[in-house]
Design an enzyme around this catalytic site. Structure first.
Site, PDB file in Angstrom:
ATOM      1  N   GLU A  92       0.806  -1.215   0.000  1.00  0.00           N
ATOM      2  CA  GLU A  92       0.000   0.000   0.000  1.00  0.00           C
ATOM      3  C   GLU A  92       0.834   1.257   0.000  1.00  0.00           C
ATOM      4  OE1 GLU A  92      -2.735  -0.097   3.324  1.00  0.00           O
ATOM      5  OE2 GLU A  92      -2.781  -2.260   3.056  1.00  0.00           O
ATOM      6  N   CYS A 105       3.153   8.445   1.220  1.00  0.00           N
ATOM      7  CA  CYS A 105       3.610   7.490   2.229  1.00  0.00           C
ATOM      8  C   CYS A 105       3.775   6.154   1.523  1.00  0.00           C
ATOM      9  CB  CYS A 105       2.565   7.397   3.338  1.00  0.00           C
ATOM     10  SG  CYS A 105       2.919   6.082   4.519  1.00  0.00           S
ATOM     11  N   CYS A 112       5.698  -7.448   7.537  1.00  0.00           N
ATOM     12  CA  CYS A 112       6.714  -6.945   8.461  1.00  0.00           C
ATOM     13  C   CYS A 112       6.922  -8.004   9.532  1.00  0.00           C
ATOM     14  CB  CYS A 112       6.216  -5.649   9.098  1.00  0.00           C
ATOM     15  SG  CYS A 112       7.393  -4.936  10.265  1.00  0.00           S
ATOM     16  N   CYS A 116       4.410  -5.858  15.978  1.00  0.00           N
ATOM     17  CA  CYS A 116       3.724  -4.933  16.891  1.00  0.00           C
ATOM     18  C   CYS A 116       2.240  -5.334  16.969  1.00  0.00           C
ATOM     19  CB  CYS A 116       3.855  -3.504  16.401  1.00  0.00           C
ATOM     20  SG  CYS A 116       5.574  -3.022  16.155  1.00  0.00           S
ATOM     21  N   CYS A 119      -0.723  -3.474  14.921  1.00  0.00           N
ATOM     22  CA  CYS A 119      -0.487  -3.133  13.513  1.00  0.00           C
ATOM     23  C   CYS A 119      -0.990  -4.216  12.560  1.00  0.00           C
ATOM     24  CB  CYS A 119       1.010  -2.915  13.308  1.00  0.00           C
ATOM     25  SG  CYS A 119       1.450  -2.578  11.593  1.00  0.00           S
ATOM     26  N   CYS A 333      -2.159   1.537   7.937  1.00  0.00           N
ATOM     27  CA  CYS A 333      -1.264   0.799   7.041  1.00  0.00           C
ATOM     28  C   CYS A 333      -1.585  -0.668   7.154  1.00  0.00           C
ATOM     29  CB  CYS A 333       0.207   0.951   7.400  1.00  0.00           C
ATOM     30  SG  CYS A 333       0.581   2.085   8.687  1.00  0.00           S
TER      31      CYS A 333
END
Ligand code: SAH
Ligand code: SF4
Length: 345
Positions: A92, A105, A112, A116, A119, A333
């Site tokens: 994205e 952005c 990832c 976290c 997220c 995100c």
């Protein structure tokens, strides 16, 4: 399709590429100029002979991404893109309009691995790094689609940029190149979850690029529960490095703090922010949490955010509450990618 993507290449590499094609090295320089101007179609490269244009079209390409989905917030002009990669993955990017210009952005990885808990990007772990060209193409496609020039960049989409340092560094040098796009380092911000060796290297290599560090909690136990990376690089070491970074670069470090209801928004949490950040040349960016269904966490709300901002300001900590851009679209995100993957099975 085995065409060579020229987008992530330096002038030197393009010169080599030209020579490998049996051309003179200066063709590489010309290619770099065209690429930097955002031209993707070899047929439009008018200073190349026809035969070369055809050969390039057959063997090479400039950028490999395509826009799979685009959500537009008519209110503030924010556009969220889902970009398809050549291997079937998707990432994205978000285009935002500000008073000072247009900002993009971008994502630095597919997924990832930092894990976290709040997220959406990290829910399924890391799939792979993005190449420099794949980071670059997010800007070019957004410019193509909006018809507008992008002059500010934040690397705050999916992924941990310092977990993909080599490609990040290549990409930053490419878009900053004075004979290329010439984007000012001062207009670029890189956000990290707090990988200390990455910050150190980055501070030396890119002292003019803005650094943002995601903190979200100011006690080790609590932060480790939200962000496992804290176990490897605990707060005191991270804040020490952040403080030095600001001193040596002369630039304010941004600390991101997403307000999560009942997790990091108590008066005690706020007191810890003040105690720990006092004396660091910094700026705190309070982020209204985008609730991600899968995480079960909720935001603290605008009212509590404003209260916390006031307490921080009253105690001498510069602070802003992030404007909620694109309120009408899937803001957080990773959410759009997640949704598309769920939709597509
Ligand atoms: N990996 C880097 C950069 C990408 S995340 C980092 O963590 O800093 C960019 C920012 O969005 C980080 O501050 C991150 O903590 C924050 N973020 C992640 N999920 C969020 C959510 N659901 N709501 C609000 N902010 C979120
Ligand atoms: Fe990765 Fe940043 Fe999401 Fe953490 S907040 S999982 S580091 S993208």
């Amino acid at each position: 399709m085995n065409r060579t993507d020229l987008l992530g290449m330096t002038t030197e590499e393009l010169k080599e590429f030209a020579v490998e094609m049996g051309e003179k090295p200066f063709r590489g320089k010309q290619l770099f100029k065209w690429i930097s101007a955002g031209e993707k179609n070899f047929e439009n490269m008018t200073d190349f002979p026809k035969g070369l244009r055809e050969k390039l079209t057959e063997t090479a390409c400039i950028g490999t991404l395509e826009i799979l989905e685009e959500q537009i917030d008519a209110g503030d002009g924010t556009r969220k893109f889902l970009f398809g990669l050549e291997d079937g993955n998707a990432v994205e990017g978000v285009f935002m309009k500000y008073r000072y210009g247009n900002s993009m952005c971008i994502s630095s990885q597919v997924g990832c691995r930092m894990g976290c808990v709040f997220c959406a990007s990290g829910l399924d772990g890391l799939v792979r790094n993005l190449s420099a060209g794949e980071m670059y193409d997010q800007i070019l496609l957004a410019e193509e689609s909006t018809g507008e020039k992008i002059n500010h960049l934040v690397i705050m989409g999916t992924g941990e940029p310092f977990d993909n340092y080599v490609n990040l560094s290549r990409f930053l040098k490419l878009i900053h190149h004075e004979k290329g796009r010439n984007m000012s380092y001062r207009n670029i911000t890189v956000s990290t979850s707090g990988i200390v060796p990455g910050i150190l290297k980055f501070g030396e290599e890119f002292p003019q690029v803005n650094l943002a560090i995601s903190l979200h909690r100011l006690d080790d136990e609590g932060r480790s529960a939200l962000m496992p990376v804290n176990r490897a690089y605990p707060l005191d070491s991270l804040l020490e490095v952040a403080k030095n970074h600001a001193l040596t670069t002369g630039r304010r470090v941004t600390f991101e703090y997403a307000l999560i209801k009942g997790e990091n928004d108590s008066d005690e949490d706020v007191a810890r922010i003040i105690k720990k950040l006092r004396g660091i040349l910094c700026h705190v960016n309070l982020i209204p949490l985008n609730a991600v269904k899968e995480t079960g966490l909720n935001g603290s709300g605008r009212k509590r955010a404003a209260e916390i901002a006031k307490i921080l300001e009253d105690n001498g900590i510069a602070c802003t509450v992030r404007r909620e851009l694109g309120a009408a679209i899937d803001g957080a995100c990773g959410q759009l990618r997640l949704k598309s993957r769920t939709k597509n099975g």
